[in-house]
Design a protein around this motif. Structure first.
Motif, short mmCIF file in Angstrom:
data_model
loop_
_atom_site.label_atom_id
_atom_site.label_comp_id
_atom_site.label_asym_id
_atom_site.label_seq_id
_atom_site.Cartn_x
_atom_site.Cartn_y
_atom_site.Cartn_z
N ARG A 49 0.87 -1.17 0.00
CA ARG A 49 0.00 0.00 0.00
C ARG A 49 0.90 1.22 0.00
N THR B 234 -1.65 6.05 1.88
CA THR B 234 -3.02 5.54 1.73
C THR B 234 -3.86 5.79 2.98
N GLU B 235 -3.27 5.50 4.14
CA GLU B 235 -4.01 5.66 5.40
C GLU B 235 -4.30 7.15 5.66
N THR B 236 -3.29 7.98 5.41
CA THR B 236 -3.46 9.43 5.60
C THR B 236 -4.58 9.94 4.69
N ALA C 104 -7.15 8.26 3.56
CA ALA C 104 -8.46 7.79 4.04
C ALA C 104 -8.93 8.63 5.23
N VAL C 105 -7.99 8.94 6.13
CA VAL C 105 -8.35 9.74 7.32
C VAL C 105 -8.76 11.15 6.89
N ASP D 249 -12.21 11.16 5.29
CA ASP D 249 -13.25 11.02 6.32
C ASP D 249 -13.47 12.36 7.04
#
Ligand code: SAM
Length: 338
Positions: A99, A103-105, A107-108, A111
């Protein structure tokens, strides 16, 4: 200020995207791996998304970045469509398991932006949702490119910008029991095509072995004529929905088979694939074509342009040519009857 359109594609074909855009403009530069800036707007084959008139935004902390992304010339973004994406990783042998670090940043942040906008709307600060779409591609944890637009066209085959976030149509994982990893290319291609075979449709799959595409098609209920000189996966060879024609794909009489769709993944010179696509377009009642055009470095943009010409200028059909997430050094030609 000169317009800046940011084209998003795969870092693996960034050289091809650069040379493609340079055919249209000298005003082209790389912003980050797989992200290329160009002064003119074109439907680039080697880009899957475009951020029109993109702006670079950066901030010191996540809250400040969220505030900056939603600030549109001093007014809060009033749309309901917000996509935040990380750029693409270069392909390695095991990309499926990788990934992008952002990617996580992404998504956060997505949101946060959606909740913030919804909260403002509930407080009566925004009015009715507009049809604007905000696209943001991160290039660092607190930096990225933003574009705001209205999706006038949402047909995946023709819309530009693409309706798919970052132009990634479907997140198809490698299926453990698929005969090959190629099935991801076809799933993605069908999503862009905006039509797909189903029960009762005959599909001719040229260059079918070992059977990744044939499996996708028969799982959708289609009756598949799988053409390949090589052996098919034994399960598919026994499948009542599948007929294996063990012959040269150039010798197949497409008219006699009367398929609703022709798909082609044969490793041919591009010009041969284009001849076969032209033949398929003569089949009465044909609904769609998905065909991979295999390329070499340096990419021959004349042959890519011929593919685009065939896809976009055949009367009675709409089409497009794109480098898909699952494509290596190849592009996918997509044609659908109007
Ligand atoms: C990239 S593979 C296809 C993979 C397949 N789409 C899948 O999902 O498993 C290309 C295939 O084209 C076949 N092929 C190459 N030349 C051919 C020809 N002239 N006629 C028929 N098949 C051919 C090869 O045998 C090979 O199986």
């Amino acid at each position: 200020m000169r317009p800046r359109h940011v084209y998003c594609g795969s870092p693996d074909v960034e050289d091809a995207l650069l040379s493609e855009l340079r055919r249209h403009s000298g005003d082209v530069s790389v912003l980050a791996p797989g992200l290329v800036r160009c002064g003119v707007l074109v439907d680039a084959v080697f880009a899957r998304q475009v951020l029109i008139d993109a702006q670079l935004l950066q901030a010191d902390n996540p809250a400040a970045l969220a505030a900056a992304v939603l600030d549109v010339d001093g007014l809060p973004f009033a749309g309901s469509l917000i996509d935040v994406e990380a750029p693409e990783l270069p392909r390695t042998g095991s990309r499926d398991k990788q990934r992008h670090p952002l990617t996580e940043t992404a998504a956060v942040l997505q949101d946060t932006l959606r909740k913030k906008t919804e909260g403002r709307r509930q407080q009566g600060k925004l009015g009715a949702a507009s049809s604007s779409r905000l696209r943001f591609v991160l290039t660092a944890p607190r930096q990225g490119w933003r574009a705001i637009g209205t999706d006038v066209d949402v047909d995946p085959l023709t819309a530009w910008p693409s309706p798919f976030p970052a132009g990634r149509a479907v997140a198809v994982e490698q299926s453990r029991n698929a005969p090959s990893s190629a099935h991801r290319k076809l799933e993605e291609g069908l999503a862009w095509l905006g039509d797909a075979p189903g029960a009762g449709d005959v599909v001719v799959d040229l260059g079918a072995a070992p059977g990744g595409w044939t499996r996708v098609l028969r799982d959708r209920g289609a009756t598949v004529v799988a053409v390949d000189r090589a052996a098919l996966d034994p399960m598919l060879a026994r499948d009542p929905l599948v007929t294996h024609l063990r012959k040269d794909a150039l010798d197949v009489d497409l008219g006699a088979l009367a398929p609703a769709f022709v798909v082609c993944d044969v490793i041919w010179e591009p010009k041969i694939t284009l001849v076969v696509v032209e033949r398929a377009l003569q089949v009465p009642g044909l609904r769609g074509i998905v065909a991979t055009i295999k390329l070499k470095r340096p990419v021959d943009h004349d042959v890519v342009a011929q593919s685009v010409e065939l896809a976009t200028n055949t009367p009675g059909f709409s089409g497009r040519v794109k480098h898909l997430v699952a494509n290596k050094l190849e592009v996918t030609l997509l044609i659908r009857r109007d």
